[in-house]
Design an enzyme around this catalytic site. Sequence first.
Site, PDB file in Angstrom:
ATOM      1  N   LYS A 214       0.723  -1.353   0.044  1.00 41.29           N
ATOM      2  CA  LYS A 214      -0.104   0.140  -0.007  1.00 41.29           C
ATOM      3  C   LYS A 214       0.756   1.307   0.075  1.00 41.29           C
ATOM      4  O   LYS A 214       0.710   2.160  -0.896  1.00 41.29           O
ATOM      5  CB  LYS A 214      -0.834   0.110   1.173  1.00 41.29           C
ATOM      6  CG  LYS A 214      -1.905   1.168   1.528  1.00 41.29           C
ATOM      7  CD  LYS A 214      -2.632   0.965   2.695  1.00 41.29           C
ATOM      8  CE  LYS A 214      -3.218   2.309   2.656  1.00 41.29           C
ATOM      9  NZ  LYS A 214      -4.135   2.306   3.889  1.00 41.29           N
ATOM     10  N   GLU A 220      10.396  -4.638   4.651  1.00 37.70           N
ATOM     11  CA  GLU A 220      10.526  -6.081   4.244  1.00 37.70           C
ATOM     12  C   GLU A 220      10.094  -6.490   2.890  1.00 37.70           C
ATOM     13  O   GLU A 220      10.966  -7.103   2.084  1.00 37.70           O
ATOM     14  CB  GLU A 220       9.275  -6.859   5.280  1.00 37.70           C
ATOM     15  CG  GLU A 220       9.650  -6.966   6.496  1.00 37.70           C
ATOM     16  CD  GLU A 220       9.025  -6.071   7.396  1.00 37.70           C
ATOM     17  OE1 GLU A 220       8.762  -4.612   6.878  1.00 37.70           O
ATOM     18  OE2 GLU A 220       9.053  -6.244   8.602  1.00 37.70           O
ATOM     19  N   GLY A 276      -4.921  -1.650   4.990  1.00 35.35           N
ATOM     20  CA  GLY A 276      -4.068  -2.741   4.500  1.00 35.35           C
ATOM     21  C   GLY A 276      -4.750  -4.107   4.580  1.00 35.35           C
ATOM     22  O   GLY A 276      -4.888  -5.245   3.787  1.00 35.35           O
ATOM     23  N   ARG A 277      -5.163  -4.482   5.873  1.00 34.21           N
ATOM     24  CA  ARG A 277      -5.792  -5.641   6.279  1.00 34.21           C
ATOM     25  C   ARG A 277      -7.285  -6.087   5.823  1.00 34.21           C
ATOM     26  O   ARG A 277      -8.050  -6.892   6.005  1.00 34.21           O
ATOM     27  CB  ARG A 277      -5.875  -5.836   7.912  1.00 34.21           C
ATOM     28  CG  ARG A 277      -6.600  -4.922   8.476  1.00 34.21           C
ATOM     29  CD  ARG A 277      -6.137  -4.839  10.206  1.00 34.21           C
ATOM     30  NE  ARG A 277      -6.613  -3.752  10.876  1.00 34.21           N
ATOM     31  CZ  ARG A 277      -5.918  -2.693  10.905  1.00 34.21           C
ATOM     32  NH1 ARG A 277      -4.779  -2.312  10.420  1.00 34.21           N
ATOM     33  NH2 ARG A 277      -6.353  -1.586  11.829  1.00 34.21           N
ATOM     34  N   GLU A 362      -5.064  -6.698  14.899  1.00 37.96           N
ATOM     35  CA  GLU A 362      -4.278  -5.353  14.360  1.00 37.96           C
ATOM     36  C   GLU A 362      -5.661  -4.307  14.425  1.00 37.96           C
ATOM     37  O   GLU A 362      -5.261  -3.258  14.539  1.00 37.96           O
ATOM     38  CB  GLU A 362      -3.782  -5.324  12.716  1.00 37.96           C
ATOM     39  CG  GLU A 362      -2.835  -4.340  12.859  1.00 37.96           C
ATOM     40  CD  GLU A 362      -2.144  -4.614  11.302  1.00 37.96           C
ATOM     41  OE1 GLU A 362      -0.842  -4.809  11.387  1.00 37.96           O
ATOM     42  OE2 GLU A 362      -2.623  -4.074  10.158  1.00 37.96           O
ATOM     43  N   HIS A 393      -5.717 -33.453  17.831  1.00 33.35           N
ATOM     44  CA  HIS A 393      -4.481 -34.225  18.274  1.00 33.35           C
ATOM     45  C   HIS A 393      -3.461 -33.290  18.886  1.00 33.35           C
ATOM     46  O   HIS A 393      -2.608 -33.742  18.884  1.00 33.35           O
ATOM     47  CB  HIS A 393      -4.322 -35.131  17.162  1.00 33.35           C
ATOM     48  CG  HIS A 393      -5.128 -36.194  16.819  1.00 33.35           C
ATOM     49  ND1 HIS A 393      -5.565 -37.349  17.535  1.00 33.35           N
ATOM     50  CD2 HIS A 393      -6.087 -35.969  15.883  1.00 33.35           C
ATOM     51  CE1 HIS A 393      -6.490 -38.043  16.880  1.00 33.35           C
ATOM     52  NE2 HIS A 393      -7.016 -37.169  15.908  1.00 33.35           N
ATOM     53  N   LYS A 516       9.461  -1.066  14.208  1.00 32.76           N
ATOM     54  CA  LYS A 516      10.073  -0.656  12.880  1.00 32.76           C
ATOM     55  C   LYS A 516      11.166   0.229  13.170  1.00 32.76           C
ATOM     56  O   LYS A 516      12.326   0.088  12.592  1.00 32.76           O
ATOM     57  CB  LYS A 516       9.149  -0.051  12.127  1.00 32.76           C
ATOM     58  CG  LYS A 516       7.899  -0.897  11.404  1.00 32.76           C
ATOM     59  CD  LYS A 516       7.103  -0.255  10.547  1.00 32.76           C
ATOM     60  CE  LYS A 516       5.819  -1.055  10.108  1.00 32.76           C
ATOM     61  NZ  LYS A 516       4.901  -0.019   9.423  1.00 32.76           N
TER      62      LYS A 516
HETATM   63  O1  F6P Z   1       1.897  -4.147   9.811  1.00 34.97           O
HETATM   64  C1  F6P Z   1       1.609  -2.843   9.740  1.00 34.97           C
HETATM   65  C2  F6P Z   1       1.178  -2.553   8.182  1.00 34.97           C
HETATM   66  O2  F6P Z   1       1.093  -1.239   8.062  1.00 34.97           O
HETATM   67  C3  F6P Z   1      -0.142  -3.504   7.995  1.00 34.97           C
HETATM   68  O3  F6P Z   1      -1.177  -2.592   8.428  1.00 34.97           O
HETATM   69  C4  F6P Z   1      -0.183  -3.479   6.250  1.00 34.97           C
HETATM   70  O4  F6P Z   1      -0.791  -4.738   5.870  1.00 34.97           O
HETATM   71  C5  F6P Z   1       1.402  -4.169   6.347  1.00 34.97           C
HETATM   72  O5  F6P Z   1       2.013  -3.132   7.322  1.00 34.97           O
HETATM   73  C6  F6P Z   1       1.967  -4.014   5.006  1.00 34.97           C
HETATM   74  O6  F6P Z   1       2.082  -2.546   4.666  1.00 34.97           O
HETATM   75  P1  F6P Z   1       2.138  -2.056   3.209  1.00 34.97           P
HETATM   76  O7  F6P Z   1       1.005  -2.763   2.279  1.00 34.97           O
HETATM   77  O8  F6P Z   1       2.249  -0.584   3.058  1.00 34.97           O
HETATM   78  O9  F6P Z   1       3.542  -2.419   2.586  1.00 34.97           O
END
Ligand code: F6P
Length: 552
Positions: A214, A220, A276-277, A362, A393, A516
Amino acid sequence: MSETNTQGPKALDQRPEWHALAKHREELADAHLRDLFAADPGRGGRYTLQVGDLHLDYSKHLVTDETLRLLRELAAATGVFELRDAMFRGERINVTEDRAVLHTALRAPRSAVIELDGQDVVPAVHAVLNKMQVFADRIRSGEWTGHTGKRIKNIVNIGIGGSDLGPAMAYEVLRAWTDRDLTVRFVSNVDGADLHEAVRDLDAAETLFIIASKTFTTIETITNATSARNWLLTELRADESAVAKHFVALSTNAEKVADFGIDTQNMFEFWDWVGGRYSYDSAIGLSLMLAIGPDRFREMLAGFHLVDEHFRTAPPEENVPLLLGLLGVWYGGFHDAQSHAVLPYSHYLSKFTAYLQQLDMESNGKSVDRQGNPVGWQTGPVVWGTPGTNGQHAYYQLLHQGTKLIPADFIGFARPVDELGPLAAQHDLLMANFFAQTQALAFGKTPDEVRAEGVAEELVPHKTFRGNHPTTTILANELSPSVLGQLIALYEHKVFVQGAVWNIDSFDQWGVELGKVLAKRIEPALAEGSAVPGLDTSTTALVAKYRELRGR
Ligand code: F6P
């Protein structure tokens, strides 16, 4: 809206409706599901609801008609319905980020009009869907080829959190609807092992990377995307011109996408009013659309929309997301339940609970209210679970005989997917376990029933099942794209209801920021040994130990 004063709305636990529930809870202190069922022979049939293809049985909950009435009164008093309507209208209900919350617009039909700041957002939603469709058709037909002219056979989605969990989950759920000639993988972890394992057996010439972010700033994702680009160019012995045929982006941030080197022609847009979620039915679902095809993707959107409309219009007594949300409020607020298990009896739902963890935890893992005051009541539960029968199990022992009250959702399907062939014969056994578990959890086994089996007296306590463990059963005819959309919208709105009652902002996620920032400060110390100002003695020693173990 709910009643307010200068400090904001009245605190939840000061409301008469909350006190009424607390009193009611005391009256129900000794109630056992065995007694509730005995007192009402029609309970099993009466405590059911239907939304779309989802049949919901909530009879095995520690509730009576009075509980449900009081919970609905709490919902009305806390302004759940007004907040719901404000969300659908596009008001900025994400107060700490000053944003609208309009994921429901992502699945609205073309004919809908949803205005944000005087502008209808629906045409833009459908324009992106159409662009995704054209692209998906080109990939799936082989018309779009890679840099060397080879057909694309591998899709690697690189993203994390909401830019990974949704499409990764949905791809698993809908595997039987996917084009089996496409290999689809999901890379999220900054641990290089994730990307390594995803690409090690792939031909770069046949591989498309979808960079899903987003913000397009998530460390990452940008790290993995950069490594993927290096891998591709090395494997193809090509220059930057190869990137255009092998990289597309899903983002709200065109500038950052261009900075990364992806042509914005190859970017599929979404908007800051999609959390995002809550985003996998936006452009973030491109990998899923490639796998299942545009028609199935649209069927899934229709499933979402069906439940959106139900949530928006169904009366409170029949409103399924409202009920599920309120049941969670009941257990967290009045039974001290700390966690909530989601137990799908479908192997295809193996990533479903992991997806719900972000959606729920979240969203509702907050401890201050919308006005910034500490809350004096439980908010979001720990959400966990794995598909049945595996859990039986492993941890079901604790569910049956442990000391904790853990409400659980059991999700099952009447028909196995067509593709299973002779293996479909196993489905009755799977579902027999499904039904048996909710029965055992609810009704248990009394000491007398154990004795009647001739069990030695000293073993009776060990073989007794207290029962009285609440469960929801969600049963659908079959697992389809539409049913998946219905299920996800159901949980989205359940989470919404709870956040509204608890008066928290379910749409921000400030809690992920601190880690972060600290990671950014620590990283140079790991590589170069530089001192990190203000670092505590434990972490300083651990950094030194790490460097020693790495031979630095
Ligand atoms: O974990 C925090 C967060 O901002 C989430 O809400 C989001 O889904 C994720 O990081 C990834 O963010 P982006 O889509 O901006 O890379």
